[in-house]
Scaffold this motif. Sequence first.
Motif, PDB file in Angstrom:
ATOM      1  N   SER A   1       0.839  -1.204   0.000  1.00 50.92           N
ATOM      2  CA  SER A   1       0.000   0.000   0.000  1.00 50.92           C
ATOM      3  C   SER A   1       0.868   1.245   0.000  1.00 50.92           C
ATOM      4  N   ALA A   2       2.008   1.167   0.678  1.00 51.67           N
ATOM      5  CA  ALA A   2       2.932   2.293   0.754  1.00 51.67           C
ATOM      6  C   ALA A   2       3.476   2.675  -0.615  1.00 51.67           C
ATOM      7  N   THR A   3       3.473   1.760  -1.540  1.00 51.60           N
ATOM      8  CA  THR A   3       3.878   2.045  -2.914  1.00 51.60           C
ATOM      9  C   THR A   3       2.682   2.511  -3.728  1.00 51.60           C
ATOM     10  N   ARG A   4       1.603   1.771  -3.646  1.00 50.92           N
ATOM     11  CA  ARG A   4       0.415   2.091  -4.445  1.00 50.92           C
ATOM     12  C   ARG A   4      -0.152   3.471  -4.126  1.00 50.92           C
ATOM     13  N   CYS A   5      -0.076   3.888  -2.864  1.00 55.90           N
ATOM     14  CA  CYS A   5      -0.722   5.151  -2.491  1.00 55.90           C
ATOM     15  C   CYS A   5      -0.158   6.345  -3.249  1.00 55.90           C
ATOM     16  N   TRP A   6       1.095   6.284  -3.672  1.00 53.65           N
ATOM     17  CA  TRP A   6       1.684   7.390  -4.417  1.00 53.65           C
ATOM     18  C   TRP A   6       1.043   7.558  -5.787  1.00 53.65           C
ATOM     19  N   THR A   7       0.381   6.517  -6.291  1.00 58.58           N
ATOM     20  CA  THR A   7      -0.142   6.581  -7.655  1.00 58.58           C
ATOM     21  C   THR A   7      -1.488   7.278  -7.752  1.00 58.58           C
ATOM     22  N   ALA A   8      -2.008   7.810  -6.650  1.00 58.81           N
ATOM     23  CA  ALA A   8      -3.128   8.734  -6.770  1.00 58.81           C
ATOM     24  C   ALA A   8      -2.648   9.947  -7.569  1.00 58.81           C
ATOM     25  N   ARG A   9      -1.345  10.179  -7.510  1.00 47.96           N
ATOM     26  CA  ARG A   9      -0.640  11.123  -8.394  1.00 47.96           C
ATOM     27  C   ARG A   9       0.405  10.295  -9.135  1.00 47.96           C
ATOM     28  N   PRO A  10       0.042   9.683 -10.254  1.00 46.25           N
ATOM     29  CA  PRO A  10       0.932   8.733 -10.932  1.00 46.25           C
ATOM     30  C   PRO A  10       2.318   9.280 -11.257  1.00 46.25           C
ATOM     31  N   ASP A  11       2.435  10.583 -11.409  1.00 49.76           N
ATOM     32  CA  ASP A  11       3.728  11.184 -11.713  1.00 49.76           C
ATOM     33  C   ASP A  11       4.692  11.127 -10.529  1.00 49.76           C
ATOM     34  N   LEU A  12       4.167  10.912  -9.312  1.00 46.02           N
ATOM     35  CA  LEU A  12       5.013  10.994  -8.128  1.00 46.02           C
ATOM     36  C   LEU A  12       5.698   9.694  -7.725  1.00 46.02           C
ATOM     37  N   LEU A  13       5.114   8.541  -8.038  1.00 45.91           N
ATOM     38  CA  LEU A  13       5.731   7.286  -7.580  1.00 45.91           C
ATOM     39  C   LEU A  13       7.181   7.150  -8.047  1.00 45.91           C
ATOM     40  N   PRO A  14       7.499   7.358  -9.316  1.00 52.29           N
ATOM     41  CA  PRO A  14       8.914   7.229  -9.711  1.00 52.29           C
ATOM     42  C   PRO A  14       9.830   8.216  -8.989  1.00 52.29           C
ATOM     43  N   ILE A  15       9.350   9.430  -8.776  1.00 47.45           N
ATOM     44  CA  ILE A  15      10.154  10.443  -8.085  1.00 47.45           C
ATOM     45  C   ILE A  15      10.352  10.042  -6.627  1.00 47.45           C
ATOM     46  N   TYR A  16       9.275   9.641  -5.969  1.00 48.14           N
ATOM     47  CA  TYR A  16       9.368   9.196  -4.578  1.00 48.14           C
ATOM     48  C   TYR A  16      10.321   8.007  -4.463  1.00 48.14           C
ATOM     49  N   GLN A  17      10.180   7.022  -5.343  1.00 50.73           N
ATOM     50  CA  GLN A  17      11.001   5.818  -5.267  1.00 50.73           C
ATOM     51  C   GLN A  17      12.481   6.147  -5.443  1.00 50.73           C
ATOM     52  N   GLU A  18      12.779   7.033  -6.378  1.00 53.46           N
ATOM     53  CA  GLU A  18      14.175   7.429  -6.593  1.00 53.46           C
ATOM     54  C   GLU A  18      14.726   8.149  -5.362  1.00 53.46           C
ATOM     55  N   PHE A  19      13.933   9.054  -4.796  1.00 52.22           N
ATOM     56  CA  PHE A  19      14.360   9.777  -3.593  1.00 52.22           C
ATOM     57  C   PHE A  19      14.584   8.819  -2.423  1.00 52.22           C
ATOM     58  N   ALA A  20      13.618   7.932  -2.185  1.00 53.92           N
ATOM     59  CA  ALA A  20      13.733   6.967  -1.086  1.00 53.92           C
ATOM     60  C   ALA A  20      14.941   6.060  -1.289  1.00 53.92           C
ATOM     61  N   ASP A  21      15.153   5.609  -2.510  1.00 49.97           N
ATOM     62  CA  ASP A  21      16.306   4.742  -2.798  1.00 49.97           C
ATOM     63  C   ASP A  21      17.621   5.467  -2.539  1.00 49.97           C
ATOM     64  N   LYS A  22      17.697   6.739  -2.911  1.00 53.08           N
ATOM     65  CA  LYS A  22      18.937   7.506  -2.686  1.00 53.08           C
ATOM     66  C   LYS A  22      19.207   7.699  -1.193  1.00 53.08           C
ATOM     67  N   ILE A  23      18.168   7.957  -0.430  1.00 50.27           N
ATOM     68  CA  ILE A  23      18.350   8.097   1.018  1.00 50.27           C
ATOM     69  C   ILE A  23      18.881   6.787   1.601  1.00 50.27           C
ATOM     70  N   ARG A  24      18.286   5.681   1.189  1.00 45.27           N
ATOM     71  CA  ARG A  24      18.663   4.390   1.776  1.00 45.27           C
ATOM     72  C   ARG A  24      20.014   3.891   1.300  1.00 45.27           C
ATOM     73  N   THR A  25      20.319   4.047   0.010  1.00 47.32           N
ATOM     74  CA  THR A  25      21.605   3.533  -0.481  1.00 47.32           C
ATOM     75  C   THR A  25      22.779   4.353   0.028  1.00 47.32           C
ATOM     76  N   GLY A  26      22.553   5.627   0.311  1.00 46.27           N
ATOM     77  CA  GLY A  26      23.623   6.458   0.842  1.00 46.27           C
ATOM     78  C   GLY A  26      23.669   6.502   2.357  1.00 46.27           C
ATOM     79  N   PHE A  27      22.783   5.778   3.015  1.00 48.56           N
ATOM     80  CA  PHE A  27      22.681   5.812   4.475  1.00 48.56           C
ATOM     81  C   PHE A  27      23.984   5.324   5.102  1.00 48.56           C
ATOM     82  N   SER A  28      24.565   6.133   5.983  1.00 44.53           N
ATOM     83  CA  SER A  28      25.890   5.848   6.537  1.00 44.53           C
ATOM     84  C   SER A  28      25.879   4.907   7.738  1.00 44.53           C
TER      85      SER A  28
END
Length: 194
Positions: free
Chosen positions: A31-58
């Motif tokens: 649901s945490a993924t699907r909910c972003w698609t109420a604005r379909p343009d945002l899921l890819p942006i959110y996913q990229e941002f979340a991935d960058k935070i997590r992959t760079g986490f020190s």
Amino acid sequence: MFLKTVDETEATGRIAELYTAQKAQSGFVMSATRCWTARPDLLPIYQEFADKIRTGFSLSPRDWRLITFVAAKQVPSTYCSHVYGKQLLADLGSKEAVMAVRRNFASARLSERDVEMLRYAETIASDASRVTAKDIERLRAVGFTDVQICDIALCAAFRCFVARFFDAVGAGPEPAFIDADADFRKAMTVGRAI
């Protein structure tokens, strides 16, 4: 979900790719993924941002889960509490250890480092305006670098943002994250009832 979102059968393009990747990893689309698609343009942006935070986490994945778990209580987010409570079982070794952190991390037999990290995360999630230079000095005193302190703040603040969004649009924990043990389930339910 309170809002209309993109169903798996309707997903195309980048949304379909993200759904497929999550389904391959988890067995379902959260649901945490699907909910972003109420604005379909945002899921890819959110996913990229979340991935960058997590992959760079020190810090460690365990630290991410602990910070998120403590922040979820302050939001309060039942969804995030159930998801991260389940994930912490492997890190902490038992349901009792996870529930001890939920009750009071300062007395849950964690290291001084963990307690300072979680005290900072809790303050950020409850009222970040209360953070002082002394809080930062305590973190440095137990060995955290400024980059790591920044990452604790980022992890806790990020959880507040997404958890509030999830609740606001009706995203909730999937059955895989809801434990059969009634006491554990009750301890993880810190906000909206499931």
